[in-house]
Design a protein around this motif. Structure first.
Motif, PDB file in Angstrom:
ATOM      1  N   ALA A  90     -25.703  68.479  65.621  1.00 53.93           N
ATOM      2  CA  ALA A  90     -26.899  67.915  66.229  1.00 53.93           C
ATOM      3  C   ALA A  90     -27.095  68.498  67.628  1.00 53.93           C
ATOM      4  O   ALA A  90     -26.137  68.666  68.387  1.00 53.93           O
ATOM      5  N   ASN A  91     -28.335  68.804  67.977  1.00 53.17           N
ATOM      6  CA  ASN A  91     -28.621  69.399  69.282  1.00 53.17           C
ATOM      7  C   ASN A  91     -28.159  68.505  70.424  1.00 53.17           C
ATOM      8  O   ASN A  91     -27.623  68.980  71.432  1.00 53.17           O
ATOM      9  N   SER A  92     -28.387  67.211  70.299  1.00 56.02           N
ATOM     10  CA  SER A  92     -28.007  66.294  71.373  1.00 56.02           C
ATOM     11  C   SER A  92     -26.498  66.279  71.570  1.00 56.02           C
ATOM     12  O   SER A  92     -26.004  66.181  72.705  1.00 56.02           O
ATOM     13  N   TYR A  93     -25.752  66.402  70.477  1.00 54.65           N
ATOM     14  CA  TYR A  93     -24.293  66.397  70.572  1.00 54.65           C
ATOM     15  C   TYR A  93     -23.799  67.690  71.215  1.00 54.65           C
ATOM     16  O   TYR A  93     -22.899  67.672  72.060  1.00 54.65           O
ATOM     17  N   MET A  94     -24.397  68.821  70.819  1.00 52.19           N
ATOM     18  CA  MET A  94     -24.012  70.086  71.429  1.00 52.19           C
ATOM     19  C   MET A  94     -24.334  70.085  72.918  1.00 52.19           C
ATOM     20  O   MET A  94     -23.544  70.584  73.739  1.00 52.19           O
ATOM     21  N   ASP A  95     -25.474  69.523  73.283  1.00 46.17           N
ATOM     22  CA  ASP A  95     -25.847  69.440  74.698  1.00 46.17           C
ATOM     23  C   ASP A  95     -24.852  68.564  75.464  1.00 46.17           C
ATOM     24  O   ASP A  95     -24.471  68.877  76.597  1.00 46.17           O
ATOM     25  N   LEU A  96     -24.420  67.465  74.835  1.00 43.36           N
ATOM     26  CA  LEU A  96     -23.456  66.580  75.467  1.00 43.36           C
ATOM     27  C   LEU A  96     -22.149  67.316  75.758  1.00 43.36           C
ATOM     28  O   LEU A  96     -21.599  67.226  76.867  1.00 43.36           O
ATOM     29  N   LEU A  97     -21.652  68.064  74.779  1.00 45.27           N
ATOM     30  CA  LEU A  97     -20.389  68.763  74.963  1.00 45.27           C
ATOM     31  C   LEU A  97     -20.510  69.918  75.956  1.00 45.27           C
ATOM     32  O   LEU A  97     -19.588  70.183  76.741  1.00 45.27           O
ATOM     33  N   ALA A  98     -21.646  70.615  75.929  1.00 40.51           N
ATOM     34  CA  ALA A  98     -21.786  71.823  76.743  1.00 40.51           C
ATOM     35  C   ALA A  98     -22.217  71.543  78.176  1.00 40.51           C
ATOM     36  O   ALA A  98     -21.793  72.248  79.101  1.00 40.51           O
ATOM     37  N   ASN A  99     -23.027  70.510  78.370  1.00 36.03           N
ATOM     38  CA  ASN A  99     -23.660  70.334  79.679  1.00 36.03           C
ATOM     39  C   ASN A  99     -23.352  69.026  80.393  1.00 36.03           C
ATOM     40  O   ASN A  99     -23.630  68.901  81.588  1.00 36.03           O
ATOM     41  N   ASP A 100     -22.808  68.051  79.698  1.00 33.70           N
ATOM     42  CA  ASP A 100     -22.579  66.748  80.318  1.00 33.70           C
ATOM     43  C   ASP A 100     -21.111  66.479  80.619  1.00 33.70           C
ATOM     44  O   ASP A 100     -20.698  65.336  80.748  1.00 33.70           O
ATOM     45  N   LYS A 101     -20.318  67.525  80.692  1.00 32.16           N
ATOM     46  CA  LYS A 101     -18.893  67.372  80.963  1.00 32.16           C
ATOM     47  C   LYS A 101     -18.557  67.994  82.313  1.00 32.16           C
ATOM     48  O   LYS A 101     -19.111  69.039  82.692  1.00 32.16           O
ATOM     49  N   SER A 102     -17.651  67.367  83.039  1.00 34.21           N
ATOM     50  CA  SER A 102     -17.212  67.932  84.319  1.00 34.21           C
ATOM     51  C   SER A 102     -16.327  69.149  84.132  1.00 34.21           C
ATOM     52  O   SER A 102     -16.191  69.974  85.025  1.00 34.21           O
ATOM     53  N   SER A 103     -15.724  69.269  82.949  1.00 31.44           N
ATOM     54  CA  SER A 103     -14.921  70.442  82.604  1.00 31.44           C
ATOM     55  C   SER A 103     -15.231  70.831  81.167  1.00 31.44           C
ATOM     56  O   SER A 103     -15.748  70.020  80.395  1.00 31.44           O
ATOM     57  N   ALA A 104     -14.905  72.052  80.804  1.00 25.74           N
ATOM     58  CA  ALA A 104     -15.256  72.557  79.473  1.00 25.74           C
ATOM     59  C   ALA A 104     -14.577  71.734  78.391  1.00 25.74           C
ATOM     60  O   ALA A 104     -13.371  71.505  78.429  1.00 25.74           O
ATOM     61  N   ASP A 105     -15.353  71.279  77.426  1.00 30.03           N
ATOM     62  CA  ASP A 105     -14.797  70.518  76.307  1.00 30.03           C
ATOM     63  C   ASP A 105     -14.101  71.482  75.349  1.00 30.03           C
ATOM     64  O   ASP A 105     -14.705  72.466  74.909  1.00 30.03           O
ATOM     65  N   PRO A 106     -12.839  71.241  75.018  1.00 29.53           N
ATOM     66  CA  PRO A 106     -12.108  72.197  74.157  1.00 29.53           C
ATOM     67  C   PRO A 106     -12.688  72.328  72.757  1.00 29.53           C
ATOM     68  O   PRO A 106     -12.410  73.316  72.064  1.00 29.53           O
ATOM     69  N   ARG A 107     -13.494  71.371  72.329  1.00 28.51           N
ATOM     70  CA  ARG A 107     -14.063  71.454  70.988  1.00 28.51           C
ATOM     71  C   ARG A 107     -15.158  72.506  70.878  1.00 28.51           C
ATOM     72  O   ARG A 107     -15.483  72.966  69.768  1.00 28.51           O
ATOM     73  N   ILE A 108     -15.736  72.904  72.022  1.00 26.09           N
ATOM     74  CA  ILE A 108     -16.837  73.862  71.988  1.00 26.09           C
ATOM     75  C   ILE A 108     -16.417  75.150  71.288  1.00 26.09           C
ATOM     76  O   ILE A 108     -17.152  75.698  70.458  1.00 26.09           O
ATOM     77  N   THR A 109     -15.236  75.639  71.610  1.00 28.56           N
ATOM     78  CA  THR A 109     -14.770  76.896  71.038  1.00 28.56           C
ATOM     79  C   THR A 109     -14.696  76.829  69.521  1.00 28.56           C
ATOM     80  O   THR A 109     -14.994  77.808  68.827  1.00 28.56           O
TER      81      THR A 109
END
Length: 317
Positions: A268-287
């Motif tokens: 979901a776009n909102s979930y990807m945005d949450l992981l990519a842009n709403d974190k103070s540090s890189a979320d390890p799940r992005i990779t």
């Protein structure tokens, strides 16, 4: 006279022989529970349970918008028949076979087989309650009852806790044989199975805390104090899929659906945005969720059929 008597005796003998043949009621071509191999049965249960877990997880991921939910509204996204596969996996596969395995294995003192079946049955039951609320249990496996009574979610949670207590007790017993080769999850390690059972009890009490706060709090604290819960990665309750892409295909169903066979599910776009842009540090799940892991991907179209497909028009060159 002797001839007549002889004929009568012969007729009587044929009649007796024929009647004995007609009395034979066991069809050698029909599989019966008593003929099941407990290792094969356990192996099948764990495979079926993985299918059940995968199916329920897909609905959960869509409803929580981790994956894209098809449909304009929550109400219109699913129909009753959408859950047929989950229902079948639970009742026609997992619960039927765990019931059979417990009966057979207990008779020959394969206590660890019984304990594993009880943990899987408990997990399946609470998942059904979490998805549907009140569901059949006490009458669910009666083969002549086509309208089984729906037990309350509370009673099923209680039954699950009892099953887990019984499983923990069975893991502490010395069995006639152990299920190392049949057990895909923990390779017969009952120490890890005991941790899984107790951790599942924590989950149950945590989910009941809003209706039984005092009881749940006491139970959770007792389990934590026991210090026998899953806390390390090596103890994780994980079904390990294989890597074989040919028949029989043992790969993860999501891999088959989205990589080997082309994409069928989308984040979901909102979930990807949450992981990519709403974190103070890189979320390890992005990779793992968004990017190709292999910098030198296969050029075999049988392994990756999108090789010959054109990129979507909204992709930059």
């Amino acid at each position: 006279m002797k001839k007549i008597i002889y004929i009568l005796c012969l007729t009587f003998g044929v009649s007796v022989f024929t009647s004995c043949e007609l009395d034979e009621q066991v069809d050698p071509n029909v599989l019966v529970p008593e003929g099941a191999d407990t290792d094969f049965l356990l192996n099948g249960i764990e495979t079926q349970f993985a299918n059940f877990f995968s199916g329920t997880s897909d609905f959960g991921a869509e409803l929580t918008r981790m994956e894209t939910l098809t449909g304009p509204t929550y109400e219109a996204a699913f129909t009753a028949t959408s859950f047929d596969a989950v229902w079948e996996d639970a009742y026609a596969e997992v619960l039927v076979d765990t019931d059979v395995l417990q009966t057979i294995a207990l008779e020959i003192e394969q206590f660890h087989h019984v304990g594993i079946a009880q943990v899987i049955e408990a997990y399946t039951l609470i998942t059904l309650v979490d998805m549907f609320g009140d569901v059949p249990y006490t009458e669910a496996l009666d083969p002549i009852n086509f309208v089984p009574y729906a037990d309350s979610g509370e009673s099923i949670y209680n039954a699950a806790l009892t099953l887990l207590d019984q499983a923990i007790a069975n893991f502490a017993l010395t069995p006639s044989s152990t299920p190392e080769e049949a057990d895909i999850i923990y390779l017969g390690n009952v120490t890890k199975w005991t941790k899984a059972a107790k951790t599942l009890q924590v989950k149950i009490h945590l989910q009941r805390r809003l209706v039984e706060e005092g009881t749940s709090r006491s139970a959770i604290n007792a389990l934590i104090a026991d210090n026998d819960l899953i806390q390390q990665n090596e103890d994780a309750f994980v079904f390990t899929y294989g890597t074989n892409a040919q028949a029989p295909n043992s790969q993860h169903p999501d891999y088959n659906a989205n990589y080997a066979g082309g994409a069928n599910e989308y984040m979901a776009n909102s979930y990807m945005d949450l992981l990519a842009n709403d974190k103070s540090s890189a979320d390890p799940r992005i990779t793992y969720y968004f990017y190709r892991q292999d910098v030198d991907p296969t050029d075999d179209v049988t392994e990756l059929d999108c090789i010959n497909s054109a990129a979507p028009p909204w992709y930059s060159p």
